[in-house]
Design a protein around this motif. Structure first.
Motif, PDB file in Angstrom:
ATOM      1  N   ALA A   1       0.848  -1.196   0.000  1.00 47.82           N
ATOM      2  CA  ALA A   1       0.000   0.000   0.000  1.00 47.82           C
ATOM      3  C   ALA A   1       0.876   1.236   0.000  1.00 47.82           C
ATOM      4  CB  ALA A   1      -0.919   0.006   1.212  1.00 47.82           C
ATOM      5  N   GLY A   2       1.290   1.612  -1.198  1.00 47.81           N
ATOM      6  CA  GLY A   2       2.044   2.853  -1.368  1.00 47.81           C
ATOM      7  C   GLY A   2       3.525   2.594  -1.535  1.00 47.81           C
TER       8      GLY A   2
ATOM      9  N   SER B   1      -7.646  -3.178   3.432  1.00 44.77           N
ATOM     10  CA  SER B   1      -6.570  -2.652   4.273  1.00 44.77           C
ATOM     11  C   SER B   1      -5.696  -1.655   3.524  1.00 44.77           C
ATOM     12  CB  SER B   1      -5.712  -3.801   4.807  1.00 44.77           C
ATOM     13  OG  SER B   1      -5.139  -4.540   3.732  1.00 44.77           O
ATOM     14  N   SER B   2      -5.563  -1.834   2.220  1.00 40.96           N
ATOM     15  CA  SER B   2      -4.742  -0.932   1.421  1.00 40.96           C
ATOM     16  C   SER B   2      -5.409   0.421   1.217  1.00 40.96           C
ATOM     17  CB  SER B   2      -4.449  -1.556   0.052  1.00 40.96           C
ATOM     18  OG  SER B   2      -3.731  -2.764   0.181  1.00 40.96           O
ATOM     19  N   LEU B   3      -6.725   0.435   1.347  1.00 45.09           N
ATOM     20  CA  LEU B   3      -7.473   1.649   1.056  1.00 45.09           C
ATOM     21  C   LEU B   3      -7.750   2.498   2.285  1.00 45.09           C
ATOM     22  CD1 LEU B   3     -10.111   0.200  -1.452  1.00 45.09           C
ATOM     23  CD2 LEU B   3      -7.986   1.395  -1.994  1.00 45.09           C
TER      24      LEU B   3
ATOM     25  N   SER C   1     -16.123  -1.042  -6.703  1.00 47.17           N
ATOM     26  CA  SER C   1     -17.388  -0.322  -6.545  1.00 47.17           C
ATOM     27  C   SER C   1     -18.067  -0.692  -5.236  1.00 47.17           C
ATOM     28  CB  SER C   1     -18.319  -0.632  -7.723  1.00 47.17           C
ATOM     29  OG  SER C   1     -17.757  -0.224  -8.950  1.00 47.17           O
ATOM     30  N   LEU C   2     -18.086  -1.986  -4.936  1.00 43.42           N
ATOM     31  CA  LEU C   2     -18.734  -2.458  -3.713  1.00 43.42           C
ATOM     32  C   LEU C   2     -18.032  -1.910  -2.470  1.00 43.42           C
ATOM     33  CD1 LEU C   2     -20.997  -4.293  -2.633  1.00 43.42           C
ATOM     34  CD2 LEU C   2     -19.319  -6.143  -2.555  1.00 43.42           C
ATOM     35  N   LEU C   3     -16.701  -1.945  -2.459  1.00 44.94           N
ATOM     36  CA  LEU C   3     -15.956  -1.422  -1.319  1.00 44.94           C
ATOM     37  C   LEU C   3     -16.159   0.089  -1.156  1.00 44.94           C
ATOM     38  CD1 LEU C   3     -12.552  -3.340  -1.573  1.00 44.94           C
ATOM     39  CD2 LEU C   3     -14.398  -3.717   0.061  1.00 44.94           C
TER      40      LEU C   3
END
Length: 272
Positions: free
Chosen positions: A19-20, A93-95, A120-122
């Protein structure tokens, strides 16, 4: 393609990614909560489509965050004004640190329909993004892109291109240019033939079907704002909104569309 909107989406779609770069993200603006003037947009997918959307939005003054799992597609030099996040948009977790809850719009623009559905769902269920726009890559999957998967607007390029072709070659035939999710409304177009029953009549004298309205009349390259005194002429392109399939059929009959063999003469395009 099968999918379960109630299932957990941990390893689906874009695959694992850190994540990043260096464990974080780069964003070009603050993370204030959504207000009336908020123009923060997150885009999942840094391919040609995602970058093109980002460039247009940046030019129009929006704040853009691009989320991409493939380091080779991170091109900060191409869009230096955008924020970039190296992460898997399908991993919750990444978002968490991306600030999606502060975005007005989420655009799922990857080349994988499964990924776009999960994103879209998340965005809708976990982060409460007010408007979610999803790219449909394969028309056979279009039926999945509904509110059940958090999609507010589904954009199918093949369908839209088909509609443009149909509109160019169709005279006297009702063409559905686009369909809106909310209210099941559709934007339809019909080019009037010389023998259409409404030709020569004032629009105010035409008994339009319920749940429909004429939006604009295109004549000789000019847009005519419809009024009760507007006279319909051969060659006019009439654009109307219909909120039910019955209203579409009534419009087709009223404006002079030639009935198809199966009794339905509209041609369907994209969903917006």
């Amino acid at each position: 393609m099968t999918a379960d909107p109630d299932g957990r989406t941990g390893g689906t779609g874009q695959g694992g990614a850190d994540a990043g770069q260096g464990g974080g993200s780069e964003r070009s603006g603050g993370s204030d909560r959504i207000g009336a003037a908020n123009r923060r947009v997150a885009i999942a997918g840094a391919g040609k489509v995602g970058r093109s959307i980002a460039a247009e939005l940046l030019e129009n003054g929006s704040e853009v965050l691009i989320i991409e799992r493939d380091p080779n597609k991170i091109r900060r030099d191409a869009l230096p004004a955008a924020g970039w996040l190296l992460a898997d948009a399908c991993e919750l977790s990444s978002l968490d640190g991306a600030g999606l809850d502060c975005c007005a719009v989420m655009v799922a623009a990857t080349g994988d329909d499964k990924v776009n559905l999960v994103v879209s769902l998340l965005a809708k269920t976990e982060f409460g993004v007010p408007r979610v726009v999803a790219r449909v890559n394969h028309p056979k999957n279009e039926w999945l892109f509904t509110e059940s998967w958090g999609v507010d607007v589904a954009v199918s390029a093949p369908r839209m291109l088909t509609a443009l072709v149909e509109e160019a070659v169709s005279v006297g035939d009702l063409v559905r240019l686009m369909k809106f999710r909310q209210g099941d409304a559709s934007l339809v177009e019909l080019t009037l033939t010389a023998d259409a029953p409404v030709v020569g009549r004032r629009l105010g004298d035409v008994d339009l079907p319920p749940d429909s309205a004429v939006v604009v009349i295109l004549r000789d390259g000019n847009a005519v704002v419809p009024s009760p005194d507007s006279t319909l002429e051969p060659g006019d392109e009439v654009l109307a909104v219909a909120t039910t399939s019955e209203a579409e059929e009534s419009l087709a009959a009223l404006l002079g569309a030639v009935p198809a063999a199966d009794g339905r003469n509209e041609r369907v395009s994209g969903v917006l």
